[in-house]
Design a protein around this motif. Structure first.
Motif, mmCIF file in Angstrom:
data_model
loop_
_atom_site.group_PDB
_atom_site.id
_atom_site.type_symbol
_atom_site.label_atom_id
_atom_site.label_comp_id
_atom_site.label_asym_id
_atom_site.label_seq_id
_atom_site.Cartn_x
_atom_site.Cartn_y
_atom_site.Cartn_z
ATOM 1 N N UNK A 1 65.688 -6.880 62.732
ATOM 2 C CA UNK A 1 66.317 -5.678 62.194
ATOM 3 C C UNK A 1 66.109 -4.496 63.119
ATOM 4 N N UNK A 2 66.404 -3.307 62.604
ATOM 5 C CA UNK A 2 66.294 -2.073 63.385
ATOM 6 C C UNK A 2 65.658 -0.985 62.525
ATOM 7 N N UNK A 3 64.887 -0.127 63.168
ATOM 8 C CA UNK A 3 64.238 1.002 62.497
ATOM 9 C C UNK A 3 64.900 2.291 62.962
ATOM 10 N N UNK A 4 65.309 3.128 61.984
ATOM 11 C CA UNK A 4 65.986 4.383 62.312
ATOM 12 C C UNK A 4 65.364 5.544 61.555
ATOM 13 N N UNK A 5 65.533 6.730 62.141
ATOM 14 C CA UNK A 5 65.121 7.949 61.463
ATOM 15 C C UNK A 5 66.071 8.241 60.313
ATOM 16 N N UNK A 6 65.530 8.634 59.170
ATOM 17 C CA UNK A 6 66.315 8.824 57.956
ATOM 18 C C UNK A 6 67.342 9.940 58.086
ATOM 19 N N UNK A 7 67.017 10.994 58.830
ATOM 20 C CA UNK A 7 67.907 12.148 58.933
ATOM 21 C C UNK A 7 68.807 12.081 60.169
ATOM 22 N N UNK A 8 68.218 11.858 61.326
ATOM 23 C CA UNK A 8 69.006 11.870 62.556
ATOM 24 C C UNK A 8 69.728 10.554 62.805
ATOM 25 N N UNK B 1 54.770 8.357 59.705
ATOM 26 C CA UNK B 1 55.119 9.203 60.840
ATOM 27 C C UNK B 1 55.062 10.664 60.405
ATOM 28 N N UNK B 2 54.520 11.519 61.266
ATOM 29 C CA UNK B 2 54.286 12.916 60.891
ATOM 30 C C UNK B 2 55.590 13.668 60.658
ATOM 31 N N UNK B 3 56.544 13.541 61.577
ATOM 32 C CA UNK B 3 57.753 14.360 61.508
ATOM 33 C C UNK B 3 59.004 13.543 61.203
ATOM 34 N N UNK B 4 58.859 12.370 60.628
ATOM 35 C CA UNK B 4 60.035 11.532 60.427
ATOM 36 C C UNK B 4 59.867 10.637 59.214
ATOM 37 N N UNK B 5 60.969 10.367 58.533
ATOM 38 C CA UNK B 5 61.033 9.346 57.503
ATOM 39 C C UNK B 5 61.972 8.250 57.997
ATOM 40 N N UNK B 6 61.669 7.030 57.631
ATOM 41 C CA UNK B 6 62.356 5.906 58.262
ATOM 42 C C UNK B 6 63.236 5.139 57.287
ATOM 43 N N UNK B 7 64.243 4.502 57.836
ATOM 44 C CA UNK B 7 65.048 3.509 57.145
ATOM 45 C C UNK B 7 64.915 2.188 57.887
ATOM 46 N N UNK B 8 64.682 1.125 57.139
ATOM 47 C CA UNK B 8 64.581 -0.201 57.725
ATOM 48 C C UNK B 8 65.892 -0.949 57.483
ATOM 49 N N UNK B 9 66.556 -1.335 58.564
ATOM 50 C CA UNK B 9 67.797 -2.093 58.487
ATOM 51 C C UNK B 9 67.485 -3.548 58.836
ATOM 52 N N UNK B 10 67.800 -4.457 57.937
ATOM 53 C CA UNK B 10 67.481 -5.865 58.134
ATOM 54 C C UNK B 10 68.762 -6.640 58.408
ATOM 55 N N UNK B 11 68.742 -7.466 59.448
ATOM 56 C CA UNK B 11 69.911 -8.273 59.788
ATOM 57 C C UNK B 11 70.145 -9.346 58.728
ATOM 58 N N UNK B 12 71.410 -9.556 58.418
ATOM 59 C CA UNK B 12 71.767 -10.629 57.500
ATOM 60 C C UNK B 12 71.486 -11.970 58.179
ATOM 61 N N UNK B 13 70.685 -12.835 57.531
ATOM 62 C CA UNK B 13 70.314 -14.083 58.187
ATOM 63 C C UNK B 13 71.442 -15.104 58.202
ATOM 64 N N UNK B 14 72.368 -15.047 57.222
ATOM 65 C CA UNK B 14 73.551 -15.914 57.229
ATOM 66 C C UNK B 14 74.766 -15.131 57.721
ATOM 67 N N UNK B 15 75.715 -15.836 58.288
ATOM 68 C CA UNK B 15 76.933 -15.200 58.797
ATOM 69 C C UNK B 15 77.714 -14.564 57.642
ATOM 70 N N UNK B 16 78.195 -13.340 57.852
ATOM 71 C CA UNK B 16 78.940 -12.640 56.811
ATOM 72 C C UNK B 16 80.354 -12.265 57.251
ATOM 73 N N UNK B 17 80.788 -12.779 58.388
ATOM 74 C CA UNK B 17 82.146 -12.498 58.862
ATOM 75 C C UNK B 17 83.141 -13.279 58.015
#
Length: 565
Positions: A244-251, A302-318
């Protein structure tokens, strides 16, 4: 707590489309039949090869087996002609050959369905690269027929008759000791390979089934949206993975070099941690557990950030659509389906599943036996968790730094002063000591301590301090607000072999597949004898030996016999 969001694959930061044609994995998929009753198991064999990693000889175009470089996990689904999943599972390869079964739901409508197989690495080339086969499924208890837009079928030219590729030279022969048998009589199958076998045939599987219960050369090609995808999936060469990927909640910017913790809850308990890479991606190699388990992912505070965790779909969704004709059974298929439905009903009464004992996993932490274990109820009641630690556990103390309390594990090893300890509550990482110290001691069952440096994955900890609540409910503590819960599908139990000799004299024999051998191995003499008994159902049966050649072509060898009352 952030919302769980699914993304699809490894997105390249520069948007460049990676050409995976040179490393393309391919699967040859075989099923024991193509006609089934709802609720039955579809048994399959899937052979994996590769035109570069596993090798296609540039001169002879022959497959070269180098399975250590291939994926070790493959995904199997049963879908409708319009791509809707009705069953799915994950399975392991052993030396590039995998097998197992997938259960058809009992409540599906009668109609045409498809079974497909792929690896995560094959998703780079989209659903058109997967292996598909059409199934006819009959539900004798429902009158409705599966609806979809009927279209003409398209058959790829990757499944050809043996003589089309190899002249009229036979590679294998199948011999039966008789042409007619009575019910429950023993049958002997003799498989003989000729001198060309070693250089020509890669994989063999064998099924014995009622005539008209399988359609040969049943491969199809899906219609897929031509949208360009910038996703990239790495081959799972070491087993099951979660990414998956980790992103900042605001930016919404990706967060690099940030710790992500993963806890496996329920009966199969484990913990692991990893750092995100320069693009914010994280990768976990998952253990080879069976079934589904709850997992919890969170990040460090994290001091100056809140995070969102994005998890990859393990099965194909196309989304896909498969060209499919209207559902139709021939007169012979109707007879066979009727007999199979009777057998399936009998099987439902006699073939009860025995629940698996999962007690061996319960409450066993990943770190094994601790150096210290304190059961709070064995001592006089103290007002705080801190009192129990400072008074009773000599190797664990609470210290302060700039007014903030922290845990300290004392040991003679110098590394313990370099790394922070891992603090767990019901095997979930807690990075704020205040949350633990504010708990009521009456809510905690026991405390376990590891007093030496502990390496988990690529992370080293200065010991482990593990708290266990009495009810297994995290003692009501607020879990990290970055965390997400997920019901994760681990491997599917595909170890059940098709029983051929377990029906007693007074027990009805309800088999619709008389024998299924997903991986037939011929000995040094290039031959093999197989034995099975006929069932209680008379009729015409076929012995079907199939495989794949070193040129990547599938072939079939067939014999038939009669069973009379």
């Amino acid at each position: 707590m952030s919302v769980l969001i699914f993304s699809f694959g490894y997105t390249e930061s520069n948007g460049q489309v990676i050409n995976t044609d040179l490393n393309e994995e391919k699967i040859s998929l075989f099923t024991d039949r193509t006609l089934y009753i709802s609720g039955e198991q579809v048994q399959f064999s899937a052979y994996l090869y590769n035109n570069s990693i596993a090798g296609i000889d540039s001169q002879n175009k022959n497959i070269k087996s180098q399975d250590q470089t291939l994926s070790r996990v493959f995904y199997v689904e049963i879908i409708t002609p319009e791509g809707e999943k009705i069953a799915k599972g994950k399975y392991l390869y052993e030396k590039s050959c995998g097998s197992g079964f997938i259960t058809i739901p009992k409540d599906v409508a009668t109609g045409n369905y498809y079974i497909r197989a792929y690896t995560k690495f094959m998703r780079n080339n989209g659903p058109a690269a997967y292996s598909y086969a059409r199934l006819k499924i009959v539900n004798p208890f429902k009158s409705d027929i599966l609806t979809y837009n009927h279209t003409n079928t398209q058959t790829p030219k990757d499944s050809v008759k043996l003589e089309d590729t190899l002249g009229r030279q036979e590679l294998v022969t199948v011999l039966l000791n008789k042409e007619e048998y009575s019910t429950r009589e023993q049958v002997k199958i003799q498989i003989n390979g000729l001198d060309l076998l070693k250089n020509t045939i890669i994989d063999l599987n064998l099924t014995v089934i009622p005539d008209s219960s399988i359609v040969e050369e049943n491969k199809v090609l899906p219609v897929v949206d031509k949208t360009l995808y910038n996703n990239y999936y790495y081959p799972e060469t070491n087993g099951l993975s979660l990414t998956g990927r980790l992103k900042d909640n605001k930016s919404e910017l990706s967060l690099s070099n940030t710790m992500v913790n993963l806890s496996i809850l329920d009966d199969c308990k484990d913990f692991m941690a990893t750092l995100t890479d320069s693009t914010g991606r994280f990768f976990f190699r998952m253990p080879s557990f069976i079934g589904s388990n709850d997992i919890f992912l969170c990040t460090e505070t994290l001091v100056d950030s809140k995070t969102n965790i994005f998890i990859d779909n393990d099965f194909c969704s196309i989304k896909v659509k498969l060209p499919t004709p209207p559902f139709h059974l021939t007169e012979m298929e109707k007879v066979v389906a009727y007999n199979m439905a009777l057998n399936a009903q009998i099987a439902s009464q006699f073939n009860k599943e025995i629940p698996k004992d999962s007690s061996k996993y319960k409450n066993k932490a990943f770190y094994g036996e601790p150096q210290e274990r304190l059961f709070l109820d064995k001592y006089i009641q103290l007002p705080t968790i801190e009192d129990y630690i400072n008074e009773i556990i000599p190797i664990l103390k609470i210290r302060k730094h700039r007014g903030e309390k922290y845990f300290k594990v004392y040991s003679t090893q110098a590394e313990m002063d370099i790394f922070k300890p891992l603090v767990l509550l019901d095997l979930v990482a807690i990075d704020n000591p205040k949350k633990i110290l504010s708990l009521s001691p009456q809510s905690i069952s026991h405390i376990e301590v590891i007093d030496f440096p502990y390496v988990k994955g690529s992370i080293t900890y200065g010991g482990i301090i593990s708290f266990f609540s009495k009810k297994g409910d995290f003692a009501g503590v607020d879990l990290p607000n970055s965390g997400v819960f997920l019901d994760f599908n681990f491997l599917t139990d595909g170890s059940k072999s098709y029983s051929i000799n377990t029906h007693g004299e007074h027990q009805p024999d309800y088999r619709n597949t008389l024998i299924w051998e997903p991986n037939v191995v011929l000995g040094s003499e290039k031959s093999k004898d197989l034995y099975f008994n006929t069932s209680d159902t008379p009729g015409k049966y076929i012995v079907l030996l199939r495989g794949i050649t070193s040129q990547g072509k599938e072939f079939t060898c067939k014999k038939s016999f009669i069973v009379r009352d």
